[in-house]
Each structure stands twice: as structure tokens, then as C-alpha cells.
Design an enzyme around this catalytic site. Structure first.
Site, PDB file in Angstrom:
ATOM      1  N   ASP A  76       4.412  12.867  34.294  1.00 18.15           N
ATOM      2  CA  ASP A  76       3.522  13.925  33.840  1.00 18.15           C
ATOM      3  C   ASP A  76       3.658  15.118  34.784  1.00 18.15           C
ATOM      4  O   ASP A  76       4.464  15.099  35.712  1.00 18.15           O
ATOM      5  CB  ASP A  76       2.081  13.421  33.803  1.00 18.15           C
ATOM      6  CG  ASP A  76       1.560  13.092  35.197  1.00 18.15           C
ATOM      7  OD1 ASP A  76       0.634  13.778  35.661  1.00 18.15           O
ATOM      8  OD2 ASP A  76       2.087  12.153  35.828  1.00 18.15           O
ATOM      9  N   HIS A  90      10.514   7.557  31.707  1.00 17.82           N
ATOM     10  CA  HIS A  90       9.309   8.166  31.153  1.00 17.82           C
ATOM     11  C   HIS A  90       9.096   9.481  31.889  1.00 17.82           C
ATOM     12  O   HIS A  90       8.724   9.503  33.069  1.00 17.82           O
ATOM     13  CB  HIS A  90       8.103   7.246  31.336  1.00 17.82           C
ATOM     14  CG  HIS A  90       6.822   7.872  30.847  1.00 17.82           C
ATOM     15  ND1 HIS A  90       6.485   7.924  29.514  1.00 17.82           N
ATOM     16  CD2 HIS A  90       5.820   8.489  31.513  1.00 17.82           C
ATOM     17  CE1 HIS A  90       5.320   8.532  29.376  1.00 17.82           C
ATOM     18  NE2 HIS A  90       4.904   8.889  30.586  1.00 17.82           N
ATOM     19  N   ASP A 106      14.557   0.192  29.469  1.00 18.97           N
ATOM     20  CA  ASP A 106      14.995   1.568  29.707  1.00 18.97           C
ATOM     21  C   ASP A 106      14.563   2.402  28.511  1.00 18.97           C
ATOM     22  O   ASP A 106      15.346   2.666  27.600  1.00 18.97           O
ATOM     23  CB  ASP A 106      16.517   1.587  29.888  1.00 18.97           C
ATOM     24  CG  ASP A 106      17.019   2.943  30.357  1.00 18.97           C
ATOM     25  OD1 ASP A 106      16.191   3.770  30.784  1.00 18.97           O
ATOM     26  OD2 ASP A 106      18.243   3.173  30.297  1.00 18.97           O
TER      27      ASP A 106
END
Length: 593
Positions: A180, A517, A565
Site C-alpha cells: 500500500d 502484492h 506468487d
């Protein structure tokens, strides 16, 4: 003829099977341990040999059957290839199975260390990321280029009504934390400390002298590692509450529901984080983030992280930039006083759009910050406070993490220049004792790593590499090669010697992580976006918090196999500054010695 062809194809497939022979996909240094693992149900030893690039045998032997390995779910055999020391390219053949080619080279880890450090440049906030330093595929516009943030105001998810604060702060810069685009003082603290410590323990032979890293500051006359560290240090300094400011904050441990807020003198404390009001979707490039950016309430943990890293900053910048060192020490002293004045303001958790980083035990942060300030000032009052803290005399319980920072204070006492011999020797003895425990765990595991557990946490790769730091320091303190070999084991694991035959580091090895991510490196979800640059560490196996939809499909997996993954798997394959920092430390240490 057709039968012969089928047999030949079957043997070829067997000879290239990537899931039975596991080793470090970079290879090995000539002078360290060279371990390989074979997953095979056979109980008797297997014959093996190493062949060079021309197919000539250079070493042979028999495997050592280990048996069932609960962490991987495999029955494994272990091999020691230590007799092969000549630089070159080789293959390991076991029965009818062959490994991928691997190399033996003295400079094996230098490219990895450089790429792992470049991750921090790639994740800078507030500035454009230049193709000249990041590579064309990863160049991007500045995210949050002028980040002047106000405090969160209004009700949170738990019903607490926050009154806000009477100021805004310019918090432009620093590093985005992870997948993030939040920026967190607590997690920034341990990541920054790790880079500054790498500089401090190598003061005589810095791993990144000026001009050696791919940074816009390279060539400015300052060590490149310090240049990168200063980016985050300036951000942490900017998160400090102005002197004399009173804020309504929760005092003490409180239960669920609305928190009771008390007026306190918060001057000198640090805001816990600056982050989005709501989660942004994947993908969202930093420059495309349209969410409100908010300061979230100060916490004692964040304040002590600021105190500790700023005191460390005062030491490492003392000669290179005395004015910056003085600024850091002033901020450290102010933060430390604020923490003593407000010792139990825990991070509020009822917000969306960012990670919580909650911590209910702050004794270790107090110990760490006191040790850093004592090492920076040698003040008798700080020595007394340090010795009164129960953690000073207690054995180290574990490696460092963002929520358990005692080891950081002990490492500083063991390595900072100019401390009393008795203080240094006692700290070193604690580190060696912890390293001995990790050595014992190393010998008990099937994949030969110093992590003997069936509970793999979120970010297990960072945990394992932080153990590598402890082992690397013990090797320095004692000269015992067994500690260094176990440090190599931590690198071997994240670089492919694991049951998934996967290098968890992007761009390194024959089967590297490709889909972290992350909100910008999201090629899996949007072909217009890049994948990760080289040198990015995925979080790794996690069987304790299967918190995302991908992880939820893995219930019942063997601990080391609980990984995918996949960019959607934030519990398994997120990236983060506090995991890449020990990768830089270990790779640099193995490159140098």
C-alpha cells in the site's frame, strides 16, 4: 524407435525436474557452506556427484537421509558440497535427477545487495522515480509530491470521535511501507535502523561507498547507504508533534468500543502513520492516489521508534554532516522525554485504509530507545535508566521485528563505538547465546534453516533474514565459521533452497517471485503496469494468518508450502521495507566477508 524416444523424453524430464533438488539459485561463494536438499522418499543414502560446465565430475558422495520434515511435508536428504571451491558453473546430479546450473563465485552477493538497496529508491514517496536509477520499466511520476496532512477528525470504525489537531505537517518524502502507500513510523523505524546499523557496523569498510549504488545522490561525496537512510530519517523527523501541543489521546490499555480520550501534552511525540482514508484498489500508481492523506494519532511506540533511530542517526552522521546529526539528536531527546511523559499511549486500531501496527508491550521499545540514546550521548542518567530496564539483563528472546525491538538495543550496545568494555562484552554474549539457539534449530530442520517451528508468521522471510543478522554478528564476534554458514542458510532459503524451489527475490534465480502484492508492480492484474524490479523480497510462507482470499484456499498446507506468487495474496506475497532491509544487510555481509 518410438519406445526409445518415450524413454529418452522421460529421462530428460526427470533430469530437469525443478522440484526435487533444491539449492540457492544464485549459487555459492567458494569459502562458505554449500548445502543442497533433495526431496526423495528413499530411506537409504543416494549417490550424488557434481559436474562442471563440460560435464566432468569434480566431486561425489552420498546423501544424508534426514527423513520426514514436518515444516515442508517432504521426506528429504541433505548434501554438503563444501569440497567444491573452484569458481565456475556446475550441476548437481542425484540418481537420475539433475539440478539447474549453479555458479561458485566470490562476488556472488554484490549484485543482490545493490538491487535490494535499490528497492528503497524505487519505493520513495514525494519524488519522481527516474529511469536512470530505477530502469525504464519502473520509472514513474512522483506520488504525494506535496504531502501536507491534517489529522484524522471525526468518528472511527469503533465509535471514537477524534477532535483532530490544531496543525498540519508537511510529511513529503520517506518510503512507502509495503504494497500500500501508507507511511508508518513503527515499520519505518526498524527498516531505517537496519540500514543505519549496516553502515555503523561496517564503518571501516562501508558496503555502499559514494557512487556505488543506483541513486540520484550518488557522487555527492556522501556514503550511498547514508543517502538512502536520510530519506526516511527526514520523514520520521517530520512526523513529530510540535512542542507544547496538547492532544486528546487514549491513555492506557482499553477494550473494544469507543476509546476514552484524555488531554495530554503530546509535544515531541510522533504520529503513528500518515496514510489514505480508505484502501486504494489494485492497481493504483502512487501519483494516481486520490484518497485523503491523513495523520493518525500519535503513539508511544512511534515516539520511541523516532527517539531510537534519531539517536542512531546522530552517531552515523556525526562526521559526515554534523548539523544533521545535531538535528537528529535534538529530536531524539524530545521524543524520549515525550515517551517518558506519555508511556502508555497505544496505537489506535479502528481505522481503514492502512495497517494498524498495534503493539501492547512497549518495554522493548523503551529499552531500545534508551540504548540508542546512551550510545549517542554516554549520559550517566541514561546508563542508569538502561540498567534499570529488566530487558538489559535478560537473555534475548528472539530476533528483532517491528513489534519486538529488544535485539536492536542489544546489537547497538554490542557494536557502537566507545561504549565501556563490560557493556559491549555482555551484549555480545547475549547475541552469541541467541545465535547458538539458532544454530541448534538449523541442525534440526530438514531444509537446514535456523527456524525450527511449524508456525510460519506473516513475513516469515523477513523473520528468517533477521535471524541471519544475529548469526552474522556472532560470526564477527567469535570468528566461528558455523555462525556464518548458518547465516548463509538464511540466504539459501529465500533464494530457492525451499520445498517450492522458488527464489522469493524478484529477478534473482531461475524461478523468482514475479507477482507481489503491490499497487504499482501489478503486471499480473494490468499488463500496462510493470512487474517488480530486481531485488524485491516477497513476504513468504505464512500458515498463521490465512487472511486473504488466495491464502484462504491453502488451509491444511505444510507450513513452508503456504505461499502463492499472486498479487492478490497480501498475507503471503506482499513486499515491505522491514523485510527488504535485512535482505540488504545479509546480502551485503555475505558479499563482504
Amino acid at each position: 524407435m518410438r519406445r526409445h524416444l518415450r524413454v529418452l523424453l522421460a529421462l530428460t524430464a526427470l533430469g530437469n525436474a525443478p522440484d526435487t533438488v533444491h539449492l540457492n539459485q544464485l549459487g555459492f561463494r567458494p569459502d562458505t557452506a554449500k548445502r543442497a536438499i533433495v526431496a526423495d522418499a528413499t530411506t537409504a543414502p543416494l549417490a550424488w556427484r557434481v559436474v562442471d560446465a563440460q560435464g566432468r565430475p569434480v566431486a561425489n558422495g552420498m546423501t544424508q537421509p534426514f527423513g520426514e520434515d514436518p515444516a515442508s511435508g517432504d521426506r528429504v536428504h541433505q548434501l554438503d558440497l563444501g569440497a567444491v571451491r573452484t569458481p565456475g558453473t556446475y550441476r548437481l546430479e542425484v540418481a537420475n535427477t539433475s539440478s539447474h546450473p549453479f555458479v561458485i563465485a566470490t562476488d556472488l552477493y554484490r549484485p543482490l545487495a545493490r538491487a535490494a538497496l535499490n528497492y528503497f529508491y524505487q519505493t520513495r514517496a514525494g519524488v519522481p522515480i527516474d529511469a536512470a536509477f530505477a530502469g525504464k520499466a519502473w520509472a514513474r511520476s512522483a506520488g504525494h509530491a506535496h504531502e501536507v496532512a491534517a489529522c484524522f477528525k471525526g468518528p472511527d470504525l469503533g465509535g471514537t470521535v477524534w477532535p483532530g489537531c490544531p496543525y498540519t505537517l508537511d510529511v513529503t518524502g520517506g518510503w512507502y511501507d509495503a504494497g500500500d502507500q501508507g507511511k508508518y513510523v513503527v515499520n519505518g523505524g526498524i527498516a531505517l535502523w537496519t540500514l543505519q546499523n549496516l553502515y555503523e557496523v561496517n564503518a571501516g569498510s562501508p558496503p555502499f561507498p559514494d557512487g556505488s549504488a543506483a541513486l540520484p545522490e550518488a557522487g555527492n561525496g556522501t556514503d550511498d547507504l547514508l543517502d538512502e537512510a536520510r530519506v526516511e530519517m527526514r520523514f520520521l523527523l517530520a512526523m513529530q508533534v510540535p512542542d507544547g501541543t496538547h492532544l486528546a489521546l487514549p491513555v492506557g490499555q482499553q477494550g473494544r468500543g469507543p476509546l476514552r480520550l484524555t488531554d495530554v501534552d503530546a509535544g515531541g511525540m510522533a504520529h503513528h502513520k500518515v496514510a489514505d482514508r480508505n484502501w486504494t484498489p489494485l492497481p493504483t500508481a502512487p501519483a494516481d492516489d486520490r484518497e485523503d492523506r491523513l495523520l493518525y494519532p500519535p503513539s508511544t511506540a512511534a515516539t520511541l521508534n523516532l527517539a531510537a533511530t534519531a539517536a542512531q542517526c546522530a552517531r552515523v552522521w556525526k562526521t559526515a554532516d554534523p548539523a544533521f546529526a545535531h538535528r537528529c539528536l535534538t529530536a531524539a531527546a524530545s521524543a524520549y522525554r515525550a515517551a517518558l511523559r506519555n508511556p502508555d499511549i497505544y496505537a489506535a486500531q479502528a481505522f481503514t485504509g492502512s495497517g494498524g501496527y498495534g503493539d501492547g508491550d512497549l518495554a522493548d521499545e523503551f529499552y531500545w530507545a534508551t540504548a540508542e540514546l546512551y550510545a549517542a550521548t554516554r549520559m550517566p542518567e541514561l546508563a542508569d535508566a538502561l540498567h534499570r530496564n529488566p530487558l538489559h539483563a535478560a537473555p534475548l528472546g528472539n530476533e528483532a521485528s517491528w513489534g519486538a525491538t529488544a535485539a536492536l538495543g542489544t546489537i547497538t550496545l554490542a557494536t557502537a563505538a566507545g561504549l565501556p568494555d563490560a557493556e559491549r562484552d555482555a551484549a555480545r554474549a547475549k547475541i552469541v547465546a541467541l545465535a547458538d539457539r539458532f544454530l541448534a534449530e538449523d541442525a534440526r530442520t530438514g531444509y537446514h534453516i535456523p527456524f525450527d517451528t511449524l508456525r510460519y508468521p506473516w513475513g516469515s522471510n523477513g523473520t528468517i533474514l533477521n535471524r541471519g543478522i544475529v548469526l552474522g554478528l556472532a560470526a564477527r564476534f567469535t570468528g566461528n565459521a558455523a555462525y556464518r554458514d548458518a547465516e548463509v542458510d538464511t540466504a539459501d532459503y529465500v533464494l530457492g533452497r525451499n520445498p517450492l524451489d522458488r527464489s522469493y527475490v524478484s529477478g534473482f534465480g531461475w524461478n523468482p517471485m514475479q507477482n507481489p502484492h503491490h499497487r504499482f508492480w501489478t503486471h499480473q492484474l494490468d499488463k500496462r503496469q510493470p512487474g517488480p524490479p530486481p531485488g524485491v523480497l516477497g513476504g513468504g510462507a505464512n500458515n498463521t494468518a490465512l487472511a486473504d482470499p488466495v491464502a484462504a484456499t491453502l488451509k491444511g498446507c505444510a507450513p513452508q508450502r503456504c505461499w502463492r506468487d499472486d498479487a492478490r495474496a497480501f498475507a503471503l506475497n506482499e513486499v515491505a521495507i522491514n523485510w527488504n532491509a535485512p535482505l540488504v544487510w545479509v546480502a551485503s555481509d555475505l558479499a563482504a566477508r
